[in-house]
Design a protein around this motif. Sequence first.
Motif, PDB file in Angstrom:
ATOM      1  N   ARG A 100       0.867  -1.170   0.000  1.00  0.00           N
ATOM      2  CA  ARG A 100       0.000   0.000   0.000  1.00  0.00           C
ATOM      3  C   ARG A 100       0.906   1.223   0.000  1.00  0.00           C
ATOM      4  NH1 ARG A 100      -4.703   0.000   4.499  1.00  0.00           N
ATOM      5  NH2 ARG A 100      -4.453   2.253   4.414  1.00  0.00           N
ATOM      6  N   ARG A 177     -13.031  -6.991   3.238  1.00  0.00           N
ATOM      7  CA  ARG A 177     -12.224  -6.039   2.465  1.00  0.00           C
ATOM      8  C   ARG A 177     -11.035  -6.783   1.897  1.00  0.00           C
ATOM      9  NH1 ARG A 177     -12.124  -0.788   6.627  1.00  0.00           N
ATOM     10  NH2 ARG A 177     -14.386  -0.719   6.842  1.00  0.00           N
ATOM     11  N   GLU A 179      -8.013  -6.489   1.465  1.00  0.00           N
ATOM     12  CA  GLU A 179      -6.866  -5.687   1.899  1.00  0.00           C
ATOM     13  C   GLU A 179      -5.613  -6.047   1.096  1.00  0.00           C
ATOM     14  OE1 GLU A 179      -6.871  -3.349   4.186  1.00  0.00           O
ATOM     15  OE2 GLU A 179      -8.575  -3.719   5.526  1.00  0.00           O
ATOM     16  N   PHE A 187      -5.197  -8.662  13.393  1.00  0.00           N
ATOM     17  CA  PHE A 187      -5.310  -7.201  13.376  1.00  0.00           C
ATOM     18  C   PHE A 187      -5.901  -6.718  12.047  1.00  0.00           C
ATOM     19  CE2 PHE A 187      -3.896  -2.967  12.333  1.00  0.00           C
ATOM     20  CZ  PHE A 187      -4.296  -2.274  13.457  1.00  0.00           C
ATOM     21  N   ARG A 188      -5.382  -7.240  10.959  1.00  0.00           N
ATOM     22  CA  ARG A 188      -5.927  -6.841   9.648  1.00  0.00           C
ATOM     23  C   ARG A 188      -6.168  -8.090   8.817  1.00  0.00           C
ATOM     24  NH1 ARG A 188      -6.144  -2.129   7.461  1.00  0.00           N
ATOM     25  NH2 ARG A 188      -4.485  -1.219   8.710  1.00  0.00           N
ATOM     26  N   THR A 189      -7.428  -8.396   8.589  1.00  0.00           N
ATOM     27  CA  THR A 189      -7.785  -9.586   7.829  1.00  0.00           C
ATOM     28  C   THR A 189      -8.731  -9.166   6.706  1.00  0.00           C
ATOM     29  OG1 THR A 189      -9.567  -9.970   9.395  1.00  0.00           O
ATOM     30  CG2 THR A 189      -7.534 -11.179   9.766  1.00  0.00           C
ATOM     31  N   PHE A 192     -13.768  -9.908   8.573  1.00  0.00           N
ATOM     32  CA  PHE A 192     -13.711  -9.557   9.992  1.00  0.00           C
ATOM     33  C   PHE A 192     -15.078  -9.101  10.463  1.00  0.00           C
ATOM     34  CE2 PHE A 192     -13.754  -5.010   9.065  1.00  0.00           C
ATOM     35  CZ  PHE A 192     -13.262  -4.982   7.768  1.00  0.00           C
ATOM     36  N   GLN A 194     -17.430  -6.368  12.551  1.00  0.00           N
ATOM     37  CA  GLN A 194     -17.484  -4.994  13.041  1.00  0.00           C
ATOM     38  C   GLN A 194     -18.603  -4.835  14.054  1.00  0.00           C
ATOM     39  OE1 GLN A 194     -17.761  -2.796   9.238  1.00  0.00           O
ATOM     40  NE2 GLN A 194     -15.821  -1.874   9.840  1.00  0.00           N
ATOM     41  N   GLU A 261      -5.040   1.723  15.320  1.00  0.00           N
ATOM     42  CA  GLU A 261      -6.478   1.977  15.501  1.00  0.00           C
ATOM     43  C   GLU A 261      -7.244   0.755  15.995  1.00  0.00           C
ATOM     44  OE1 GLU A 261      -8.464   3.613  12.022  1.00  0.00           O
ATOM     45  OE2 GLU A 261     -10.386   2.759  12.670  1.00  0.00           O
ATOM     46  N   LEU A 262      -8.048   1.007  17.025  1.00  0.00           N
ATOM     47  CA  LEU A 262      -8.974  -0.014  17.521  1.00  0.00           C
ATOM     48  C   LEU A 262     -10.377   0.293  17.036  1.00  0.00           C
ATOM     49  CD1 LEU A 262      -8.797  -0.705  21.370  1.00  0.00           C
ATOM     50  CD2 LEU A 262      -8.796  -2.360  19.529  1.00  0.00           C
ATOM     51  N   GLU A 263     -10.678   1.574  17.044  1.00  0.00           N
ATOM     52  CA  GLU A 263     -12.034   2.029  16.737  1.00  0.00           C
ATOM     53  C   GLU A 263     -11.987   3.456  16.223  1.00  0.00           C
ATOM     54  OE1 GLU A 263     -14.845   1.406  19.879  1.00  0.00           O
ATOM     55  OE2 GLU A 263     -16.283   2.850  19.050  1.00  0.00           O
ATOM     56  N   GLY A 264     -12.889   3.791  15.309  1.00  0.00           N
ATOM     57  CA  GLY A 264     -12.992   5.176  14.840  1.00  0.00           C
ATOM     58  C   GLY A 264     -14.326   5.772  15.251  1.00  0.00           C
ATOM     59  N   SER A 303     -17.322   3.154  15.310  1.00  0.00           N
ATOM     60  CA  SER A 303     -17.158   1.926  14.525  1.00  0.00           C
ATOM     61  C   SER A 303     -15.951   1.135  15.034  1.00  0.00           C
ATOM     62  CB  SER A 303     -16.959   2.328  13.058  1.00  0.00           C
ATOM     63  OG  SER A 303     -16.603   1.206  12.302  1.00  0.00           O
ATOM     64  N   ALA A 304     -16.257  -0.021  15.626  1.00  0.00           N
ATOM     65  CA  ALA A 304     -15.193  -0.816  16.260  1.00  0.00           C
ATOM     66  C   ALA A 304     -15.051  -2.157  15.564  1.00  0.00           C
ATOM     67  CB  ALA A 304     -15.520  -1.035  17.730  1.00  0.00           C
ATOM     68  N   GLY A 305     -13.908  -2.794  15.728  1.00  0.00           N
ATOM     69  CA  GLY A 305     -13.691  -4.127  15.186  1.00  0.00           C
ATOM     70  C   GLY A 305     -13.750  -5.150  16.313  1.00  0.00           C
ATOM     71  N   ARG A 308     -10.333  -7.093  16.314  1.00  0.00           N
ATOM     72  CA  ARG A 308      -9.252  -6.231  16.802  1.00  0.00           C
ATOM     73  C   ARG A 308      -9.388  -5.997  18.301  1.00  0.00           C
ATOM     74  NH1 ARG A 308      -7.675  -1.321  12.752  1.00  0.00           N
ATOM     75  NH2 ARG A 308      -7.288  -2.837  11.103  1.00  0.00           N
TER      76      ARG A 308
END
Length: 448
Positions: A100, A177, A179, A187-189, A192, A194, A261-264, A303-305, A308
Amino acid sequence: MSESVTMDKIVSLCKRRGFIFQSSEIYGGLGSCWDYGPVGVELKRNVKNAWWRSMVESRGDSVGLDCSIMMHPTVWRASGHVEGFSDPLVECKVCHMRWRADQLDKPACPSCGGELTEPRNFNLMFKTFMGPVEEDAAVVYLRPETAQGIFVNFENVVTTTRKRLPLGIAQIGKSFRNEITPGNFTFRTREFEQMEMEFFVKPGTDEEWYRYWAGERFKWYLDLGIRAENLRMREHEKSELAHYAKACADVEYLFPIGWSELEGIANRADFDLTQHAKWSGKDLSYFDSQTNERFIPYVIEPSAGADRSVLAFLVDAYREEDVEGTTRVVLKLHPSLAPVKVAILPLSRNEKLTPLAKEIHERLSRNFVTEYDDTQSIGRRYRRQDEIGTPLCVTVDFESLEDNQVTIRDRDSLAQIRLPVARLEEALKAKLAGESFDAGSLWAGARA
Ligand code: ATP
């Protein structure tokens, strides 16, 4: 985060004790896909239940929803995902690794130092075909977020619940996504879960609600035991904001990979409802009968995962302690998150102990999530319970047969007390609710 926690140690514990396995492991695994094992599924359910309790059940101003993963393709045009949900992809001309571009420090391949291609936009949505014929008309997307299901149902919810603003609509579910660089365990899959809420408010009150939700969501992690020094709030710079967002802040956790980031929490203003009104031709405005005003609500979105969050709770709870010259690994999970609350462990598998131990287990399992284990030595069984984060163990020994008392062992302090079987439920409840192990009238009469 304590110095000794590494992602490798968490991955190894997860596999060893049955929290998380690699997907399709017997076939060599599938990149960035993970399966939750017997204790992992309980931990994740507890995290999701804690979220649901705090966001829906304990509030009078919100309701829940569970929408389909595949939606009308126009949803994703209206939301801007078809056009703009992409990351800049670059490829190394030498080793062909893909990266990326916005995550690279230098214009060279981080793996081999080779030259990179020009960035091109790569849309992160998974496409699939609905119906038996693979034709364009039948292309649908797997949702990349749960939020859009909430926006397109806003009118249904308001009409059927007769709720007034401010109104929260919450949803937990899978998102997908594609990714470019998944990794760092869960952490990033690419698949996932939400936990999202869209909180609809009157324009003009949005900034206050935004601050309110940022505070509430930060506190949620602390209340569930995350150590304050490992959690921080990061307000986005104006230049970082998505075009539709008025403000955005991330709850960040100090993972072994650094602050991430855990949550936005975002103030999305009236962007989403305006877009869906435009594309669907439906009027999505709201009429406030108290003030006789009609307006498009503004939206605050925490918005949380789920995955994560589970990872953060695991990392934060992980400790290695020196106990009498040996290292014990223990997960100091908050009792409400622990997969098993009480383990019933007869001292050995001796047939004299079994009936009383089984009877206690049967009784306790009506009120607590319990596990009965009479395999291996008692030491090994304590070790297993420590590693899956069980707050309390009840041990039945030969003396129990004489005096009808059992020992309770506390995961964190390792303190042990003996008390009559008749008072077990009361004592376990108090302890799980956070009462000190050796103080208070409850424990009076108990023999330490
Ligand atoms: P990033 O910038 O890290 O790609 P994002 O800002 O796009 O993430 P959001 O769209 O705000 O993420 O998603 C909300 C939450 O969903 C994130 O805070 C995270 O907890 C979770 N999440 C997003 N993408 C993933 C993923 N690929 N794997 C696991 N969880 C994810």
